[in-house]
Design a protein around this motif. Structure first.
Motif, PDB file in Angstrom:
ATOM      1  N   GLN A 161       0.600  -1.194   0.027  1.00 28.62           N
ATOM      2  CA  GLN A 161      -0.105  -0.397   0.064  1.00 28.62           C
ATOM      3  C   GLN A 161       0.734   1.491  -0.300  1.00 28.62           C
ATOM      4  OE1 GLN A 161      -2.557  -0.342   3.085  1.00 28.62           O
ATOM      5  NE2 GLN A 161      -3.775  -2.282   2.696  1.00 28.62           N
ATOM      6  N   VAL A 162      -0.025   2.586  -0.521  1.00 31.04           N
ATOM      7  CA  VAL A 162       0.935   3.624  -0.480  1.00 31.04           C
ATOM      8  C   VAL A 162       0.620   4.918  -0.057  1.00 31.04           C
ATOM      9  CG1 VAL A 162       2.152   5.081  -2.222  1.00 31.04           C
ATOM     10  CG2 VAL A 162       2.138   2.948  -2.601  1.00 31.04           C
ATOM     11  N   GLY A 163       0.524   5.486   0.735  1.00 32.07           N
ATOM     12  CA  GLY A 163      -0.227   6.961   1.438  1.00 32.07           C
ATOM     13  C   GLY A 163       0.684   8.263   1.578  1.00 32.07           C
ATOM     14  N   THR A 164       2.062   8.175   2.132  1.00 31.00           N
ATOM     15  CA  THR A 164       2.310   9.278   2.020  1.00 31.00           C
ATOM     16  C   THR A 164       2.540  10.380   0.608  1.00 31.00           C
ATOM     17  OG1 THR A 164       2.703   9.345   3.949  1.00 31.00           O
ATOM     18  CG2 THR A 164       4.203  11.042   2.893  1.00 31.00           C
ATOM     19  N   ALA A 165       3.309   9.459   0.254  1.00 28.38           N
ATOM     20  CA  ALA A 165       3.836   9.384  -1.215  1.00 28.38           C
ATOM     21  C   ALA A 165       3.012  10.291  -2.227  1.00 28.38           C
ATOM     22  CB  ALA A 165       4.695   7.892  -1.514  1.00 28.38           C
ATOM     23  N   ILE A 166       2.117   9.553  -1.983  1.00 29.79           N
ATOM     24  CA  ILE A 166       0.990  10.058  -2.981  1.00 29.79           C
ATOM     25  C   ILE A 166       0.570  11.506  -3.012  1.00 29.79           C
ATOM     26  CG2 ILE A 166      -1.829  10.510  -3.903  1.00 29.79           C
ATOM     27  CD1 ILE A 166      -1.884   7.093  -2.252  1.00 29.79           C
ATOM     28  N   MET A 167       1.099  12.439  -1.828  1.00 35.16           N
ATOM     29  CA  MET A 167       0.625  13.806  -1.199  1.00 35.16           C
ATOM     30  C   MET A 167       1.854  14.546  -1.325  1.00 35.16           C
ATOM     31  SD  MET A 167       0.554  13.746   2.538  1.00 35.16           S
ATOM     32  CE  MET A 167      -0.785  12.861   3.780  1.00 35.16           C
ATOM     33  N   TYR A 168       3.286  13.797  -2.363  1.00 36.56           N
ATOM     34  CA  TYR A 168       4.003  14.506  -2.777  1.00 36.56           C
ATOM     35  C   TYR A 168       3.739  14.099  -4.962  1.00 36.56           C
ATOM     36  CZ  TYR A 168       6.047  14.867   1.645  1.00 36.56           C
ATOM     37  OH  TYR A 168       6.385  15.434   2.750  1.00 36.56           O
ATOM     38  N   SER A 169       3.245  13.198  -5.667  1.00 37.02           N
ATOM     39  CA  SER A 169       3.690  12.855  -6.641  1.00 37.02           C
ATOM     40  C   SER A 169       2.618  12.709  -6.879  1.00 37.02           C
ATOM     41  CB  SER A 169       3.891  10.870  -6.875  1.00 37.02           C
ATOM     42  OG  SER A 169       5.609  11.024  -5.891  1.00 37.02           O
ATOM     43  N   GLY A 170       1.408  12.566  -6.435  1.00 31.31           N
ATOM     44  CA  GLY A 170       0.049  13.022  -7.058  1.00 31.31           C
ATOM     45  C   GLY A 170      -0.698  11.212  -7.392  1.00 31.31           C
ATOM     46  N   PRO A 171      -1.719  10.244  -7.309  1.00 29.64           N
ATOM     47  CA  PRO A 171      -1.929   9.095  -7.635  1.00 29.64           C
ATOM     48  C   PRO A 171      -1.577   8.617  -9.111  1.00 29.64           C
ATOM     49  CG  PRO A 171      -3.726  10.662  -8.093  1.00 29.64           C
ATOM     50  CD  PRO A 171      -3.075  11.640  -7.429  1.00 29.64           C
ATOM     51  N   VAL A 172      -0.770   9.592  -9.374  1.00 32.37           N
ATOM     52  CA  VAL A 172       0.257   9.005 -10.940  1.00 32.37           C
ATOM     53  C   VAL A 172       1.194   8.108 -10.379  1.00 32.37           C
ATOM     54  CG1 VAL A 172       1.466  10.489 -11.190  1.00 32.37           C
ATOM     55  CG2 VAL A 172       0.872   9.145 -13.254  1.00 32.37           C
ATOM     56  N   ILE A 173       1.345   8.129  -9.192  1.00 34.39           N
ATOM     57  CA  ILE A 173       2.810   7.469  -8.711  1.00 34.39           C
ATOM     58  C   ILE A 173       2.530   5.984  -8.762  1.00 34.39           C
ATOM     59  CG2 ILE A 173       1.513   7.201  -6.380  1.00 34.39           C
ATOM     60  CD1 ILE A 173       4.710   7.184  -5.566  1.00 34.39           C
ATOM     61  N   PHE A 174       0.733   5.119  -8.577  1.00 34.02           N
ATOM     62  CA  PHE A 174       0.577   3.797  -9.108  1.00 34.02           C
ATOM     63  C   PHE A 174       0.793   3.202 -10.263  1.00 34.02           C
ATOM     64  CE2 PHE A 174      -2.551   5.399  -5.039  1.00 34.02           C
ATOM     65  CZ  PHE A 174      -2.074   4.612  -4.300  1.00 34.02           C
ATOM     66  N   ARG A 175       0.482   3.816 -11.525  1.00 33.47           N
ATOM     67  CA  ARG A 175       1.138   3.798 -12.779  1.00 33.47           C
ATOM     68  C   ARG A 175       2.436   4.034 -12.768  1.00 33.47           C
ATOM     69  NH1 ARG A 175      -2.541   6.849 -16.042  1.00 33.47           N
ATOM     70  NH2 ARG A 175      -3.615   4.634 -15.626  1.00 33.47           N
ATOM     71  N   ASN A 176       3.061   4.496 -12.407  1.00 33.14           N
ATOM     72  CA  ASN A 176       5.000   4.776 -12.199  1.00 33.14           C
ATOM     73  C   ASN A 176       5.701   3.598 -11.722  1.00 33.14           C
ATOM     74  OD1 ASN A 176       5.032   7.353 -13.257  1.00 33.14           O
ATOM     75  ND2 ASN A 176       5.360   8.183 -12.080  1.00 33.14           N
ATOM     76  N   ILE A 177       4.585   2.876  -9.992  1.00 31.99           N
ATOM     77  CA  ILE A 177       5.877   2.089  -9.680  1.00 31.99           C
ATOM     78  C   ILE A 177       5.252   0.513 -10.516  1.00 31.99           C
ATOM     79  CG2 ILE A 177       5.095   0.985  -7.132  1.00 31.99           C
ATOM     80  CD1 ILE A 177       4.410   3.094  -5.988  1.00 31.99           C
ATOM     81  N   CYS A 178       3.542   0.978 -10.876  1.00 32.78           N
ATOM     82  CA  CYS A 178       3.682  -0.758 -11.770  1.00 32.78           C
ATOM     83  C   CYS A 178       4.505  -0.815 -12.964  1.00 32.78           C
ATOM     84  CB  CYS A 178       2.132  -0.634 -11.995  1.00 32.78           C
ATOM     85  SG  CYS A 178       0.912  -0.799 -10.552  1.00 32.78           S
ATOM     86  N   ARG A 179       4.790   0.543 -13.097  1.00 35.89           N
ATOM     87  CA  ARG A 179       5.250   0.267 -14.372  1.00 35.89           C
ATOM     88  C   ARG A 179       7.446  -0.559 -14.289  1.00 35.89           C
ATOM     89  NH1 ARG A 179       4.389   5.402 -17.640  1.00 35.89           N
ATOM     90  NH2 ARG A 179       1.913   4.978 -18.601  1.00 35.89           N
ATOM     91  N   GLY A 180       7.818   0.728 -13.078  1.00 35.20           N
ATOM     92  CA  GLY A 180       8.952   0.211 -12.625  1.00 35.20           C
ATOM     93  C   GLY A 180       9.003  -1.035 -12.410  1.00 35.20           C
ATOM     94  N   LEU A 181       7.687  -1.798 -11.974  1.00 32.07           N
ATOM     95  CA  LEU A 181       7.891  -2.620 -11.231  1.00 32.07           C
ATOM     96  C   LEU A 181       7.984  -3.995 -12.124  1.00 32.07           C
ATOM     97  CD1 LEU A 181       8.077  -4.798  -8.521  1.00 32.07           C
ATOM     98  CD2 LEU A 181       5.188  -4.271  -8.471  1.00 32.07           C
ATOM     99  N   LYS A 182       7.342  -3.577 -13.451  1.00 31.58           N
ATOM    100  CA  LYS A 182       7.257  -4.624 -14.316  1.00 31.58           C
ATOM    101  C   LYS A 182       8.072  -4.880 -15.310  1.00 31.58           C
ATOM    102  CE  LYS A 182       3.501  -5.556 -17.675  1.00 31.58           C
ATOM    103  NZ  LYS A 182       2.476  -5.032 -18.906  1.00 31.58           N
ATOM    104  N   ARG A 183       9.272  -3.885 -15.264  1.00 24.43           N
ATOM    105  CA  ARG A 183      10.633  -3.934 -15.863  1.00 24.43           C
ATOM    106  C   ARG A 183      11.227  -4.598 -15.114  1.00 24.43           C
ATOM    107  NH1 ARG A 183      10.980   1.659 -16.326  1.00 24.43           N
ATOM    108  NH2 ARG A 183      12.116   1.521 -14.743  1.00 24.43           N
ATOM    109  N   PHE A 184      11.362  -4.146 -13.987  1.00 25.44           N
ATOM    110  CA  PHE A 184      12.451  -5.179 -12.800  1.00 25.44           C
ATOM    111  C   PHE A 184      12.612  -6.614 -12.587  1.00 25.44           C
ATOM    112  CE2 PHE A 184      12.979  -7.210  -9.206  1.00 25.44           C
ATOM    113  CZ  PHE A 184      14.421  -6.670  -9.094  1.00 25.44           C
ATOM    114  N   MET A 185      10.528  -7.271 -13.065  1.00 31.14           N
ATOM    115  CA  MET A 185      10.251  -7.830 -12.797  1.00 31.14           C
ATOM    116  C   MET A 185      10.445  -9.113 -14.613  1.00 31.14           C
ATOM    117  SD  MET A 185       6.992  -8.111 -11.472  1.00 31.14           S
ATOM    118  CE  MET A 185       6.254 -10.158 -11.909  1.00 31.14           C
TER     119      MET A 185
END
Ligand SMILES: Cc1cc2nc3c(=O)[nH]c(=O)nc-3n(C[C@H](O)[C@H](O)[C@H](O)COP(=O)(O)O)c2cc1C
Length: 300
Positions: free
Chosen positions: A259-283
């Motif tokens: 789960q992600v909380g505080t980081a949304i205050m800095y990056s906005g909800p787009v953070i979910f897409r960014n994390i998922c993109r990075g995770l997919k690339r890493f995998m």
């Protein structure tokens, strides 16, 4: 590739909105899902409305923020309208709190038909007395709260634990014994405090609050790591996640989702897409074909 499940709930990805940030209204819960989250958790709500603490309720500190909102919410009857307005395809987790097993049971029963899972907040470090961490710091009281809820409802239950205990594993095991279907680790750390050097007074109206953000991530990862070794139920890891690298640490420690909380205050909800993109690339780069393959790898 990112698809996963937690307690038989299908998630398109393991990145979940944490309780308390953008979770008070259906419109923002829907927006966060549209922005790429795999599921959303509401702000915690209770049987009766609660005005919470006076401002200021949040303050920035090195490595994160301290908040003491005091679990302000409009009460379950008003929150029901929001739950009903969340789009059908959004996996919805309701976070609830109360002052007794009976209150938890009552709120759970009233919302069960509108949600996919209920997260029991027995861990808020700045709740009014009798609520939040004062329950989760007592393994027996935690057992009674979880048992009361499990007796009353059929949707899965995740118990959200506090790191502010001597032994989080003991509390996790009691929650599991009471029938908790999953665990959420961790709520904010603390309590912590910031003092205004011009006025020589604490900044927050409540003086102390819960610490969240990147500074608490090592504590959260350790909690997930320790609890994973002891329990048989899935864990949602939370605390300080800002990017896919943080998320991978939680998966390797033993979380099945995060789960992600505080980081949304800095990056906005787009953070979910960014994390998922990075995770997919890493995998892809590291040769993982599913989230399951990554869960608990730090223990092998
Ligand atoms: C402003 C704010 C409000 C929060 N409200 C809640 C809440 O209502 N219920 C809850 O269980 N946790 C609440 N939390 C705790 C978060 O869900 C999360 O456990 C904690 O902040 C650590 O994750 P993070 O570092 O990604 O924020 C809140 C956190 C913040 C920053």
């Amino acid at each position: 590739m990112l698809k996963t499940r937690i307690c038989n709930i299908e998630l398109r990805n393991p990145a979940i909105l944490a309780a308390g940030v953008m979770g008070s209204m259906a419109s923002s819960l829907n927006r966060v899902y549209c922005s790429g989250a795999g599921a959303v958790v509401t702000k915690s709500f209770s049987l009766e409305p609660n005005t919470g603490y006076k401002n200021p309720t949040t303050v920035e500190v090195t490595g994160g923020i301290i908040n003491a909102l005091g679990l302000s919410n409009p009460g379950v009857d008003n929150f029901l309208d929001e739950l009903r307005a969340v789009e059908d395809d959004v996996p919805l987790i309701a976070s609830i709190y109360g002052a007794s097993p009976e209150e938890f049971q009552e709120v759970s029963s009233r919302i069960e038909e509108y949600v996919d899972m209920i997260e029991l907040n027995v861990s808020c470090p700045h709740a009014m007395s009798g609520c939040g961490a004062s329950i989760g710091q007592d393994p027996e009281l935690t057992f009674r709260v979880v048992s009361a809820v499990k007796d009353a409802i059929d949707v899965p239950v995740s118990t959200k634990l506090t790191p502010n205990v001597t032994d989080i594993v003991e509390v996790a095991l009691r929650a599991q014994e009471a029938g908790s279907d999953a665990l959420t680790l961790i709520n904010s750390l603390g309590p912590g405090m910031r003092i205004d050097i011009k006025t020589a007074r604490p900044v927050l109206s409540n003086a102390v609050g819960g610490m969240s953000g990147p500074a608490i991530k090592p504590v959260a990862v350790r909690c997930v790591y320790d609890v994973y070794r002891a329990v048989d139920i899935p864990i949602m890891g939370v605390g300080g996640i800002r990017d896919y690298r943080d998320a991978v640490e939680f998966l390797f420690a033993g979380a099945s989702a995060f789960q992600v909380g505080t980081a949304i205050m800095y990056s906005g909800p787009v953070i979910f897409r960014n994390i998922c993109r990075g995770l997919k690339r890493f995998m892809h780069e590291e040769g993982f074909s599913s989230i399951d393959e990554m869960v608990g790898l730090a223990h092998d």
